[in-house]
Design a protein around this motif. Structure first.
Motif, mmCIF file in Angstrom:
data_model
loop_
_atom_site.group_PDB
_atom_site.id
_atom_site.type_symbol
_atom_site.label_atom_id
_atom_site.label_comp_id
_atom_site.label_asym_id
_atom_site.label_seq_id
_atom_site.Cartn_x
_atom_site.Cartn_y
_atom_site.Cartn_z
ATOM 1 N N THR A 45 28.736 29.988 50.986
ATOM 2 C CA THR A 45 27.593 30.448 50.203
ATOM 3 C C THR A 45 26.355 30.556 51.072
ATOM 4 O OG1 THR A 45 28.484 29.300 48.251
ATOM 5 C CG2 THR A 45 26.206 30.055 48.122
ATOM 6 N N VAL A 214 34.888 45.077 38.513
ATOM 7 C CA VAL A 214 33.809 44.120 38.732
ATOM 8 C C VAL A 214 33.278 43.670 37.379
ATOM 9 C CG1 VAL A 214 33.105 45.025 40.970
ATOM 10 C CG2 VAL A 214 32.067 45.936 38.928
ATOM 11 N N ARG A 215 32.777 42.469 37.351
ATOM 12 C CA ARG A 215 32.214 41.893 36.127
ATOM 13 C C ARG A 215 30.704 41.779 36.315
ATOM 14 N NH1 ARG A 215 34.111 37.874 32.152
ATOM 15 N NH2 ARG A 215 32.373 36.530 31.524
ATOM 16 N N ARG A 224 24.348 38.683 37.728
ATOM 17 C CA ARG A 224 25.516 38.223 38.497
ATOM 18 C C ARG A 224 26.584 39.306 38.465
ATOM 19 N NH1 ARG A 224 27.249 32.239 37.969
ATOM 20 N NH2 ARG A 224 25.779 32.145 39.706
ATOM 21 N N THR A 226 30.524 39.836 39.827
ATOM 22 C CA THR A 226 31.676 39.134 40.380
ATOM 23 C C THR A 226 32.731 40.143 40.809
ATOM 24 O OG1 THR A 226 31.231 37.295 38.865
ATOM 25 C CG2 THR A 226 33.367 37.318 39.973
ATOM 26 N N ARG A 231 31.008 36.572 44.840
ATOM 27 C CA ARG A 231 30.139 36.442 43.665
ATOM 28 C C ARG A 231 28.694 36.630 44.123
ATOM 29 N NH1 ARG A 231 29.576 30.757 40.804
ATOM 30 N NH2 ARG A 231 27.951 30.575 42.390
ATOM 31 N N THR A 233 24.677 36.917 43.137
ATOM 32 C CA THR A 233 23.691 36.503 42.132
ATOM 33 C C THR A 233 22.297 36.836 42.641
ATOM 34 O OG1 THR A 233 25.134 34.631 41.562
ATOM 35 C CG2 THR A 233 22.901 34.603 40.658
#
Length: 366
Positions: A45, A214-215, A224, A226, A231, A233
């Motif tokens: 991250t 993709v979400r 966001r 995903t 991921r 954000t």
């Protein structure tokens, strides 16, 4: 913490997240990447407190744990190791040891507890669509965002979620770009968020052109997105976006249809002798013809003439050539449609027969 991993397996997620790591940081830990080794594999991250990108790779973990290491140094080490290398990353007290065959690197670390992460965004109404659709939507609108405008809400991209579509809008006050893609989502009323410029650019860098799903989730303060193994954000800009529908001109009679490539090339040539600061060109339209003229303070002049499909009354109007070129460049059809109202009103640029993407360009006084 200890992991053994192939160079390429580690390099790929590092390349995905490194873009958000600023070279100058207010907090030392923000120059680091968070490594989390657990039973689900290795998580990486990076964040600058505005944008966060988290990647995950499925690798066996020799010893679980979490730590932060200098992001760019780690990236440079992995990138410069030979292809196909086996890498071992182990943490010994406050040092991280990176070894590969005869290479050995000792890096300083900071505790994972100091690393700021965003877990819950309070999301509402997730939207599912393809990577390619989302990428094209952003790509064809983001160029109209303002750059360091005092109206901070213009320095980003508006995403508007409707019951049957996702819409993107960007404007700098002189032009506007609007695009939309269909998508079923359970919302009773429209929801708007403004994504900052850096978030838009990083998301565009991460998205591919394929049909993988993709979400997209819109939270109260975050967006966001995903992907399969990533991921993304981003914080949102807190502000009210202008009522963009009011600036889209209602065009009915004066519609000019032209070959997209021919018009683009004529604009490029005419703009060579335009004023370097304002890039102004003059459109003189008559039935069946378009004359593009430009001049500059040195009294130089360029004239381009095109055969077009136009049946309206004659009109003379000035535009910024760069804005028109950006709009025309975002259109993929062979023909481009330019809707005109009068000499003092904005024009509406669309693909011929397709209004899913609309570009508004304000006129210039020449």
């Amino acid at each position: 913490m200890k992991i053994e991993i192939k160079r390429e397996t580690l390099l790929r997620p590092l390349q995905s997240i490194i873009g958000v790591v600023e070279r100058r940081q207010t907090l030392p830990v923000l120059a680091n990447v968070l490594l989390v080794a657990d039973d689900q594999g290795l998580g990486l991250t990076a964040t600058d407190l505005e944008v966060e990108i988290a990647a995950r790779v499925d690798v066996p973990i020799a010893e679980a744990g979490q730590i932060t290491v200098p992001a760019r140094k780690m990236m440079d080490i992995v990138r410069n190791l030979p292809e196909g290398s086996d890498i071992t990353v182990a943490v010994d007290q406050d040092r991280a040891l990176v070894t590969s065959e005869r290479s050995r690197f000792t890096l300083t670390t900071l505790p994972a507890t100091e690393f700021p992460t965003v877990e819950d965004i309070g999301e509402s109404q997730p939207l599912l669509l393809s990577q390619g659709s989302l990428r094209r939507l952003i790509e064809k609108t983001q160029f109209s965002m303002a750059l360091q405008d005092v109206r901070y809400y213009l320095n980003g991209l508006l995403l508007e979620l409707d019951p049957d579509r996702l819409r993107a809008v960007a404007t700098d006050g002189h032009r506007l770009a609007l695009g939309e893609v269909p998508g079923a989502v359970d919302v009773s009323e429209s929801k708007q968020v403004i994504v900052p410029r850096k978030g838009v650019q990083e998301l565009l860098r991460l998205l591919g052109d394929d049909d993988s799903e993709v979400r997209v989730e819109l939270g109260s303060n975050h967006l966001r997105v995903t992907l399969t193994d990533l991921r993304f954000t981003s914080k949102l800009i807190d502000g009210r976006f202008p009522e963009y529908q009011r600036v889209i001109p209602a065009v009915d009679e004066r519609i000019l249809l032209a070959d997209r490539d021919a018009l683009r090339q004529a604009l490029v040539r005419a703009s060579i002798l335009s004023n370097e600061k304002y890039r102004g060109v003059r459109f003189m339209v008559d039935q069946g013809s378009l004359r593009i003229q430009s001049n500059n303070p040195e009294q130089e002049e360029a004239v381009e003439e095109l055969t077009v499909d136009y049946q309206g009354t004659p009109l003379e109007i000035g535009f910024n050539a760069s804005y028109l070129l950006d709009a025309i460049g975002a259109i993929e059809t062979d023909q481009v449609s330019i809707g005109l109202v009068d000499a003092n009103s904005s024009c509406l640029v669309t693909a011929a027969g397709d209004a899913s993407h609309q570009y508004v360009v304000m006129p210039m006084r020449l």
